[in-house]
Design a protein around this motif. Structure first.
Motif: not given
Length: 367
Positions: A269-283
């Protein structure tokens, strides 16, 4: 400054790729003798809109009145709002803009036109409207010929509303199963749009503008039918994973989100510091634009598996062993348009150098 010196998350735009995208699409429009009116909801940046106009675009498209106001404040003076504008509050704002710029907007009902006629009754300029034609996306726009004829006849009898043209959006081409179906859907959408243009002509109302567009078909040379006057597309300037999938390469993706590896809590597992508030959850789930995961990690060939508000999660043991805590990565978003709306500014980069900070002045202009 080097781009890896930027704090994260940050929105990056590769200047050379972006400029090549701008020039390619302008050349495409020129080839077929039609005007280009880029949809700036993709980037929401007047500075980029000016680059598109400087390259030859006739004007710009926006989605909301608030975007039009900001673009006008920053020197853009030929704007189409590709949306149905309803209500006296918004129409009064458009009437104010019409005092200083060329502005037009969408309609698809007589009820809208009745209000427009009322609001513009004391204006020195007529309201400039385009009727939207539904061509398969199952969104807004006129479907039945009888409804269209009634709207055209109503506008013909208005003193303060002028029918400038019609427009359509073949957004359903995103879901085409292959390029041949994309071509078929695009051509059918053009034919349907042109049919309604011919109806207006028969009703004694020739149209100045017949506007079409969505990015997937126009990234391929499917041609433009005679009678179409304008291409109205947005994503081409920055591109994203879904559009990259449609053309078979991410080489023309100009935008990415710079993010930092903040944790490697397990062997995979790798975790980075951007989530839905920075890349959205769109697919996107089907067709030539279908995506895998929630974003693509450049140079590593892996996708984001999961996002929380502020975390991106990748499950990949090989990738986990390649990266270190504190390392910065670039994510190509699945859909760039909502991503731009999440940042206050973007950084234009050339190679590894940051060359300009560009404010996203239309961010949050949803009204």
């Amino acid at each position: 400054m080097k781009k890896n010196q930027l704090d994260t998350p940050s929105l990056l735009i590769d200047r050379e790729i972006m400029m090549d995208n701008i020039e390619r699409m302008q050349s495409y429009a020129n080839k077929y003798g039609v005007t280009l009116r880029p949809h700036t909801k993709t980037h929401k940046m007047p500075a980029l809109a000016k680059l598109q106009v400087d390259a030859g675009a006739k004007g710009i498209t926006v989605a909301k009145v608030g975007e039009a106001e900001v673009m006008a404040e920053n020197g853009l003076n030929d704007i189409f709002i590709a949306n149905e504008i309803v209500g006296e509050v918004k129409l009064n704002r458009i009437k104010k803009l019409a005092e200083t710029i060329d502005i037009s907007f969408g309609v698809d009902s007589i009820e809208q036109c009745e209000t427009i006629e009322k609001v513009f009754s004391d204006s020195q300029k007529q309201a400039q409207v385009l009727i939207e034609i539904e061509v398969g996306e199952n969104r807004s726009g006129v479907i039945e010929e009888s409804d269209y004829i009634r709207i055209v006849e109503y506008i013909k009898n208005c003193s303060h509303v002028n029918l400038k043209g019609i427009f359509s959006h073949d957004g359903h081409t995103y879901k085409a199963k292959d390029l041949e179906e994309c071509r078929e859907l695009y051509n059918a959408a053009q034919k349907r749009t042109l049919h309604f243009a011919h109806l207006a002509q028969e009703l004694g109302c020739p149209l100045e503008t017949v506007s079409i567009g969505s990015t997937p078909p126009l990234m391929h040379d499917f041609g433009v039918m005679e009678g179409v006057t304008e291409l109205r597309i947005g994503t081409y300037i920055l591109m994203d994973v879904s559009q990259g999938n449609a053309i078979g390469t991410y080489d023309r993706c100009a935008a990415s989100v710079l993010t930092t590896v903040i944790s490697k809590p397990t062997s995979e597992r790798v975790i980075t510091d951007v989530g839905a508030k920075g890349i959205t959850m769109q697919s996107r789930s089907q067709g030539i634009c279908a995506t895998t995961g929630l974003g693509y990690i450049k140079n590593y060939g892996v996708h984001i598996d999961q996002v929380y508000d502020e975390h991106a999660i990748i499950y990949n043991e090989e990738f986990r062993n390649q990266v270190t805590v504190g390392e910065k990565l670039e994510i190509i978003p699945n859909h760039i348009c909502p991503v731009c709306n999440l940042y206050d500014h973007a950084y234009l980069v050339s190679g590894d150098e940051v060359v300009e900070e560009v404010p996203i002045l239309c961010r949050g202009k949803l009204q």
